[in-house]
Design a protein around this motif. Sequence first.
Motif, mmCIF file in Angstrom:
data_model
loop_
_atom_site.group_PDB
_atom_site.id
_atom_site.type_symbol
_atom_site.label_atom_id
_atom_site.label_comp_id
_atom_site.label_asym_id
_atom_site.label_seq_id
_atom_site.Cartn_x
_atom_site.Cartn_y
_atom_site.Cartn_z
ATOM 1 N N THR A 5 6.153 10.722 -7.437
ATOM 2 C CA THR A 5 5.374 11.264 -8.359
ATOM 3 C C THR A 5 5.481 12.045 -9.501
ATOM 4 N N GLU A 21 1.034 8.547 -9.457
ATOM 5 C CA GLU A 21 2.348 7.844 -7.555
ATOM 6 C C GLU A 21 2.212 6.704 -7.912
ATOM 7 N N SER A 61 -0.708 6.104 -12.701
ATOM 8 C CA SER A 61 0.414 5.300 -11.363
ATOM 9 C C SER A 61 0.909 4.383 -12.179
#
Length: 467
Positions: A86, A98, A28
Amino acid sequence: MKKNFLLLLLLSPLFATADVYLPAIFSSNMVLQQQSNVMVWGWAQPGEKVTLSGSWQSETVSVVTNENAVWKLSIATPKAGGGPFTLTIQGRNKIVLENVQIGEVWLCAGQSNMEWSADHGVKDAKAELPTAYNANIRFFKMPKLTAETPQTDAKGTWAVCDSVTLKRFSAVGYFFGKKLNQSLSVPIGLIDVAWGGSYIESWIPEHLVNLFPNTRTSAETMIPSKGWPKEAGYIYNGMVAPLTPFAIAGALWYQGESNRHYPSTYYQLMHLMVDTWRGAWQKDFPFYYVQIAPFNYRDTTDFKAPAVREMQTRAMDIPKSGMVVVTDLVDDLNNIHPAYKKEVGNRLAGWALAETYGQKIGNYKSPQYKTLQVEGNKATVSFDNAESGLVAKGGSLTEFEVAGADRVFYKAQARIVKNNAVEVTSDKVPQPVAVRFAFRDTPLPNLFNKEGLPAVPFRTDDWKLGR
């Protein structure tokens, strides 16, 4: 019952390996290279189907994991903007990355002057900390890793630029990325793989370093240390090889001080490294680097530091490369780590903005020696990259030397003539043969073009250096 429980404990690692998992470079907060076919890879149970999707598009791609438990998928990225996104990987388990951005990704490599951060005392990086937060600049800081063979994974995680993450991140890389972000208005991803004190040989596969007598000798004579590898290829294996499938826009390089031990090979080693990296990435990406700064090595007879700078200047013949000169950015000649890095990053960004991104930013190149003409007792050197003219900052020109046929150099008087030339004379040299400029460990030259960029140190002779 105890037997069944023990069997379950023994088998549990086998079941765990069936889960899809990713190398550390995917997390992420990451940045993916825009308008590319980005390779995403990882591991899973052999024969397991793995599906990949990005929230910027409706299509998904899938593949069956091979017998070595490896899967690879390619996904197209759009033009930067529109995020965050995402990235979803689905197998037996589901991984959702994310806050992913799409923009420009640059590798930042080298030794300590690339590694140095606010935590190391970089003053202008420290000044940035209170206002450092920028959701469109992301960092991947890799810890120091070595390996005897090329690795497929490394350590680290992506993080958003803020007052905490900037403290330990390359100041040169940060200022480069900040300038790009401001100028291009796209997210910037920066990968910091620098290692203070490292030799260039450690950044090149060992078998390639050993392929040529000169580079092999350079590797064999690396001076042992307690803080960095003295083996060829070890940093490449541990910190570069794991990244080579990951799409990048280009690379930055600030290294060379350690290679004073055998400077004559540095030109060849730079070519070898860039060619190797570009081959591994399968991309002819741009490569911009910094010439080593003035520093008092307390050895004025061997010309080792000037020789490294000379090799770095010669290496500008590498296609899609550019060199930044920093002779004017040193605050303490007894500190090998200049405390200010903002202008270094900005000058690197100038090369990238002009050459890689096609922006019209004016002259971004330092004046560079072009020709020598001798008439009587006057030697005149002309420069490229000085179309708007040359200037002497703070008084008469400094750091020029001239020699006659006896090859003895004397401090010279110099003055700017015409638009892009300097006339050099000395009462002790009635018939000049050669000129040198800023050709010592600790030069403090004051010759610039009108854009404020310092001239590249040079010599017009090819005489043997040192004792």
